[in-house]
Scaffold this active site. Structure first.
Site, PDB file in Angstrom:
ATOM      1  N   GLU A  67       2.120 -12.892  10.757  1.00  0.00           N
ATOM      2  CA  GLU A  67       2.750 -12.928   9.423  1.00  0.00           C
ATOM      3  C   GLU A  67       4.133 -13.595   9.478  1.00  0.00           C
ATOM      4  O   GLU A  67       4.484 -14.365   8.585  1.00  0.00           O
ATOM      5  CB  GLU A  67       2.845 -11.500   8.869  1.00  0.00           C
ATOM      6  CG  GLU A  67       1.460 -10.939   8.555  1.00  0.00           C
ATOM      7  CD  GLU A  67       1.434  -9.440   8.304  1.00  0.00           C
ATOM      8  OE1 GLU A  67       2.511  -8.802   8.322  1.00  0.00           O
ATOM      9  OE2 GLU A  67       0.330  -8.902   8.101  1.00  0.00           O
ATOM     10  N   ARG A  96       6.585   1.178   8.971  1.00  0.00           N
ATOM     11  CA  ARG A  96       5.344   1.689   8.357  1.00  0.00           C
ATOM     12  C   ARG A  96       5.514   3.152   7.963  1.00  0.00           C
ATOM     13  O   ARG A  96       5.050   3.575   6.917  1.00  0.00           O
ATOM     14  CB  ARG A  96       4.169   1.552   9.341  1.00  0.00           C
ATOM     15  CG  ARG A  96       3.806   0.108   9.658  1.00  0.00           C
ATOM     16  CD  ARG A  96       2.959  -0.548   8.628  1.00  0.00           C
ATOM     17  NE  ARG A  96       1.648   0.065   8.511  1.00  0.00           N
ATOM     18  CZ  ARG A  96       0.680  -0.437   7.758  1.00  0.00           C
ATOM     19  NH1 ARG A  96       0.883  -1.531   7.039  1.00  0.00           N
ATOM     20  NH2 ARG A  96      -0.493   0.150   7.679  1.00  0.00           N
ATOM     21  N   LYS A 137       7.384  -6.884  -2.740  1.00  0.00           N
ATOM     22  CA  LYS A 137       6.340  -7.473  -3.588  1.00  0.00           C
ATOM     23  C   LYS A 137       6.819  -7.645  -5.033  1.00  0.00           C
ATOM     24  O   LYS A 137       7.873  -7.128  -5.414  1.00  0.00           O
ATOM     25  CB  LYS A 137       5.108  -6.559  -3.545  1.00  0.00           C
ATOM     26  CG  LYS A 137       4.479  -6.409  -2.158  1.00  0.00           C
ATOM     27  CD  LYS A 137       3.199  -5.600  -2.261  1.00  0.00           C
ATOM     28  CE  LYS A 137       2.604  -5.310  -0.910  1.00  0.00           C
ATOM     29  NZ  LYS A 137       1.307  -4.629  -1.042  1.00  0.00           N
ATOM     30  N   ASN A 187       2.317  -1.186  -4.517  1.00  0.00           N
ATOM     31  CA  ASN A 187       2.962  -0.258  -3.583  1.00  0.00           C
ATOM     32  C   ASN A 187       4.271  -0.828  -3.027  1.00  0.00           C
ATOM     33  O   ASN A 187       4.746  -0.423  -1.980  1.00  0.00           O
ATOM     34  CB  ASN A 187       1.987   0.150  -2.475  1.00  0.00           C
ATOM     35  CG  ASN A 187       1.471  -1.032  -1.700  1.00  0.00           C
ATOM     36  OD1 ASN A 187       1.912  -2.166  -1.897  1.00  0.00           O
ATOM     37  ND2 ASN A 187       0.552  -0.785  -0.790  1.00  0.00           N
ATOM     38  N   THR A 191      -0.683   3.808   2.069  1.00  0.00           N
ATOM     39  CA  THR A 191      -0.864   2.637   1.189  1.00  0.00           C
ATOM     40  C   THR A 191      -0.726   3.011  -0.286  1.00  0.00           C
ATOM     41  O   THR A 191      -0.034   2.336  -1.044  1.00  0.00           O
ATOM     42  CB  THR A 191      -2.253   2.002   1.431  1.00  0.00           C
ATOM     43  OG1 THR A 191      -2.308   1.576   2.790  1.00  0.00           O
ATOM     44  CG2 THR A 191      -2.483   0.802   0.522  1.00  0.00           C
ATOM     45  N   TYR A 219      -3.505 -12.480   3.290  1.00  0.00           N
ATOM     46  CA  TYR A 219      -4.454 -11.367   3.174  1.00  0.00           C
ATOM     47  C   TYR A 219      -5.855 -11.762   3.639  1.00  0.00           C
ATOM     48  O   TYR A 219      -6.848 -11.304   3.059  1.00  0.00           O
ATOM     49  CB  TYR A 219      -4.480 -10.846   1.742  1.00  0.00           C
ATOM     50  CG  TYR A 219      -3.242 -10.034   1.365  1.00  0.00           C
ATOM     51  CD1 TYR A 219      -2.867  -8.924   2.114  1.00  0.00           C
ATOM     52  CD2 TYR A 219      -2.464 -10.360   0.262  1.00  0.00           C
ATOM     53  CE1 TYR A 219      -1.746  -8.161   1.776  1.00  0.00           C
ATOM     54  CE2 TYR A 219      -1.344  -9.609  -0.086  1.00  0.00           C
ATOM     55  CZ  TYR A 219      -0.992  -8.515   0.683  1.00  0.00           C
ATOM     56  OH  TYR A 219       0.104  -7.755   0.356  1.00  0.00           O
ATOM     57  N   HIS A 238       5.180  -4.652   1.600  1.00  0.00           N
ATOM     58  CA  HIS A 238       4.191  -4.846   2.657  1.00  0.00           C
ATOM     59  C   HIS A 238       4.917  -4.851   3.996  1.00  0.00           C
ATOM     60  O   HIS A 238       6.010  -5.410   4.097  1.00  0.00           O
ATOM     61  CB  HIS A 238       3.472  -6.188   2.474  1.00  0.00           C
ATOM     62  CG  HIS A 238       2.713  -6.594   3.699  1.00  0.00           C
ATOM     63  ND1 HIS A 238       1.423  -6.171   3.941  1.00  0.00           N
ATOM     64  CD2 HIS A 238       3.073  -7.337   4.773  1.00  0.00           C
ATOM     65  CE1 HIS A 238       1.029  -6.660   5.105  1.00  0.00           C
ATOM     66  NE2 HIS A 238       2.016  -7.368   5.637  1.00  0.00           N
ATOM     67  N   PHE A 295     -11.379  -5.613  -4.108  1.00  0.00           N
ATOM     68  CA  PHE A 295     -10.089  -5.571  -4.788  1.00  0.00           C
ATOM     69  C   PHE A 295      -9.294  -6.862  -4.629  1.00  0.00           C
ATOM     70  O   PHE A 295      -8.230  -7.010  -5.228  1.00  0.00           O
ATOM     71  CB  PHE A 295      -9.261  -4.368  -4.322  1.00  0.00           C
ATOM     72  CG  PHE A 295      -8.861  -4.369  -2.868  1.00  0.00           C
ATOM     73  CD1 PHE A 295      -7.777  -5.112  -2.418  1.00  0.00           C
ATOM     74  CD2 PHE A 295      -9.565  -3.602  -1.937  1.00  0.00           C
ATOM     75  CE1 PHE A 295      -7.400  -5.105  -1.081  1.00  0.00           C
ATOM     76  CE2 PHE A 295      -9.194  -3.588  -0.595  1.00  0.00           C
ATOM     77  CZ  PHE A 295      -8.108  -4.343  -0.171  1.00  0.00           C
TER      78      PHE A 295
HETATM   79  P1  CMP Z   1      -0.524  -4.140   1.804  1.00  0.00           P
HETATM   80  O1  CMP Z   1       0.114  -3.214   2.788  1.00  0.00           O
HETATM   81  O2  CMP Z   1       0.260  -5.331   1.393  1.00  0.00           O
HETATM   82  O3  CMP Z   1      -1.952  -4.607   2.358  1.00  0.00           O
HETATM   83  C1  CMP Z   1      -3.011  -4.991   1.507  1.00  0.00           C
HETATM   84  C2  CMP Z   1      -2.715  -4.716   0.069  1.00  0.00           C
HETATM   85  O4  CMP Z   1      -3.845  -4.669  -0.764  1.00  0.00           O
HETATM   86  C3  CMP Z   1      -2.115  -3.313  -0.045  1.00  0.00           C
HETATM   87  O5  CMP Z   1      -0.827  -3.283   0.477  1.00  0.00           O
HETATM   88  C4  CMP Z   1      -2.253  -3.078  -1.527  1.00  0.00           C
HETATM   89  O6  CMP Z   1      -1.274  -3.776  -2.292  1.00  0.00           O
HETATM   90  C5  CMP Z   1      -3.617  -3.702  -1.774  1.00  0.00           C
HETATM   91  N1  CMP Z   1      -4.716  -2.730  -1.656  1.00  0.00           N
HETATM   92  C6  CMP Z   1      -5.136  -2.082  -0.569  1.00  0.00           C
HETATM   93  N2  CMP Z   1      -6.205  -1.320  -0.849  1.00  0.00           N
HETATM   94  C7  CMP Z   1      -6.459  -1.510  -2.162  1.00  0.00           C
HETATM   95  C8  CMP Z   1      -7.443  -1.016  -3.033  1.00  0.00           C
HETATM   96  N3  CMP Z   1      -8.410  -0.171  -2.608  1.00  0.00           N
HETATM   97  N4  CMP Z   1      -7.407  -1.426  -4.310  1.00  0.00           N
HETATM   98  C9  CMP Z   1      -6.458  -2.290  -4.726  1.00  0.00           C
HETATM   99  N5  CMP Z   1      -5.491  -2.799  -3.928  1.00  0.00           N
HETATM  100  C10 CMP Z   1      -5.493  -2.410  -2.654  1.00  0.00           C
END
Ligand code: CMP
Length: 153
Positions: free
Chosen positions: A126, A85, A9, A112, A91, A49, A115, A57
């Site tokens: 995906e 994973r 990311k 984070n 996450t 997404y 993905h 969010f």
């Molecule tokens: P990802 O694994 O890419 O899947 C969805 C993404 O949304 C996640 O990683 C984070 O980058 C983001 N995400 C998930 N939960 C939250 C949250 N509660 N607040 C903000 N960002 C989130």
């Protein structure tokens, strides 16, 4: 043999962590079969997404994921969806166990770093969003015989 979609990311590229984090997957012996750098557009973000678009969010997630380039990849290997994973960890970087990628490099729920697909269905969806079949290269690294015994893969 499974395939999984793994995306480095914007925070990963902005922080100069792409090489170090990609190395973790290489060191584990996962097979890289596709790779490209791109900038995610708002349309592409909504497609990727889709399950989060209605969540509170999402606007902030879209702003983050479109802010700088990403590197899109596909890895191949036995149980690779679960393995990746587990290497990423929870996450939120604050909750992810030490020793995982997020546990070691992230302190954020949104930023984070990486993905990865969470199921065979998400992986197929995906991968098809980001890659044409001809862009995925099946190959047999000559070292493969030192990564798994015959019959394990
Ligand atoms: P990802 O694994 O890419 O899947 C969805 C993404 O949304 C996640 O990683 C984070 O980058 C983001 N995400 C998930 N939960 C939250 C949250 N509660 N607040 C903000 N960002 C989130």
């Amino acid at each position: 043999m499974e395939r999984t979609y793994v995306m480095f990311k914007p925070d990963c590229l902005e922080r100069g962590l792409l090489g170090r984090i990609l190395s973790r997957f290489e060191e584990k012996g996962l097979r890289l079969v596709a790779m490209k750098m791109l900038r995610i557009t708002p349309d592409l973000s909504r497609q990727h997404y889709a399950e989060h678009v209605e969540k509170p969010f999402y606007p902030s997630l879209e702003e983050f994921i479109t802010a700088s380039p990403v590197v899109a990849t596909v890895f191949e290997g036995p149980e690779v969806i679960r393995v990746v994973r587990e290497m990423l960890g929870a996450t939120s970087g604050l909750k992810a166990a030490a020793g995982t990628i997020r546990g070691d490099f992230s302190s954020s729920r949104q930023m984070n770093l990486v993905h990865a697909s969470d199921s065979p269905e998400s992986a197929a969806r995906e991968i098809a969003i980001y890659f044409k079949p001809a862009e995925i290269l099946s190959w047999d690294p000559s070292l493969a015989c030192w990564l798994q015994a015959p019959g394990e893969g």
